[in-house]
Design a protein around this motif. Structure first.
Motif: not given
Length: 383
Positions: A251-266
């Motif tokens: 179980e984990g979490t993702i955090r970013s200030f940019d939606k594109a970066v967030y989606n890239q991580i996913k």
């Protein structure tokens, strides 16, 4: 400011009353009843929304705009150990995030705007929002059309913050708080006796490889100029010391200030896990829960706020914590800022969500003063 001195004791009284009755998101019934009662005493009309939320419009004498202020209402499932004069009366619940203070500031604003000392020019909308801690009351209020119904032109939000010293207001332009999401990864291996590992498929070994691999996503896939966090905070696997684990869960979490970066991580998580599943010939399932968007402060509102607060403001670095105030900012220009609570001398040093979190009541006047300053600067009130 004389109006602050006049309202001080009532604001402190409000905080004490609200501090005693913390409630879970969308279950803030006692809290909502208290707020409704106080607004009714002031002759302020309001509507109840999302079960426990309250929206109150104070009409100006010659309005050209509607300025909104938002407070959250919910408490946390934390057993209180704070130094506050009286602990929560709700067992294993407390206002460990300061929402009792936020509501008290907002009631203070309602009292100020209703007083004979203040002439209200523009419309002011007070939003008492449930469930900020989860699952997110702001999105529900926005989807219900609150901002559209009252023609809100801009919105302001406050949070008490122990990383900023008492007497200061912390904020920054642009991205201030991160977009956040959660993920669960379930690995289905094959159990076997620990003495015969070749007959099983070890969920712990696979989980360990996944954890290590995920650490490279931010460091080797995301540009170093784009802040991001990927954290695996929990790993469950195994039954006994001499049994090959047939199942593992991360179980984990993702955090970013940019939606594109967030989606890239996913996307990279999915690709990496698919590769691991293929390599070990196992089934791996992933579930993502996208939560709050990033809090992005409007540059114009930030500049105005800095101009009329001067040295009281402290420009801070963006924070990787999250806030559902961001949903309002997706609709209208908004500014979110921190009211400092750190006071080493009085031992107000504990972080948000700590069972020992507390703050000096006088910071409530800092918050109320900032609200009044916003309205005064914009010519929306006259004192």
């Amino acid at each position: 400011m004389s109006i602050l001195e006049h309202l001080k004791e009532k604001i402190f009284e409000d905080r004490k009353a609200l501090h005693l009755i913390p409630e879970a998101g969308f279950n803030e019934y006692k809290t909502s009843a208290y707020l409704q009662n106080e607004l009714s005493k002031l002759g302020i009309e309001f509507e109840v929304i999302a079960g426990t939320g309250i929206v109150a419009l104070l009409k100006g004498v010659s309005p050209t705009k509607t300025i909104a202020f938002r407070t959250d209402m919910d408490g946390l499932s934390v057993k209180e150990e704070s130094s506050f004069e009286q602990h929560s009366t709700h067992e294993n619940f407390m206002h460990a995030c300061g929402h009792d203070g936020h509501m008290s500031m907002m009631l203070g604003l309602a009292r100020a705007l209703s007083s004979d000392e203040v002439k209200l020019i523009d419309n002011v909308l007070l939003i008492f929002q449930p469930a900020e801690e989860g699952p997110g009351g702001a999105e529900i209020l926005v989807k219900a059309g609150v901002l559209d119904k009252y023609n809100v032109s801009e919105i302001y939000g406050i949070h008490v913050f122990p990383a900023v010293e008492q007497g200061k207001i912390g904020l920054c332009p642009g991205p201030m708080m991160a977009m956040t999401g959660e993920f669960d990864i379930d690995i289905y291996g094959k159990s076997a006796h620990g003495a015969m590992p070749h007959t099983g498929v070890d969920g712990i070994v696979i989980a360990s490889e996944v954890v290590l691999g995920l650490q490279t996503i931010v460091s080797r896939n995301v540009s170093p100029i784009n802040p991001a966090v990927l954290t695996v905070g929990k790993l469950e696997a195994g039954e006994r010391r001499n049994i090959i684990a047939g199942k593992a869960r991360l179980e984990g979490t993702i955090r970013s200030f940019d939606k594109a970066v967030y989606n890239q991580i996913k996307t990279r998580i999915i690709d990496y896990v698919k590769g691991i599943a293929l390599a070990y010939d196992v089934v791996i399932e992933i579930e993502f829960r996208d939560m709050y968007p990033p809090v992005i402060n409007d540059q114009r509102l930030f500049s105005e706020f800095i101009n009329f607060h001067g040295d009281k403001c402290k420009v801070i670095e963006p924070q990787m914590i999250s806030e559902d105030f961001s949903y309002y900012q997706e609709k209208v220009p908004g500014l979110f800022y921190f009211v400092g609570t750190y006071n080493k001398e009085k031992d107000y040093v504990y972080p948000l969500h700590s069972s020992k979190f507390n703050f000096d009541n006088y910071i409530l006047l800092d918050g109320l003063e900032s609200y009044i300053n916003v309205l005064t600067y914009k010519g929306s009130i006259q004192i």
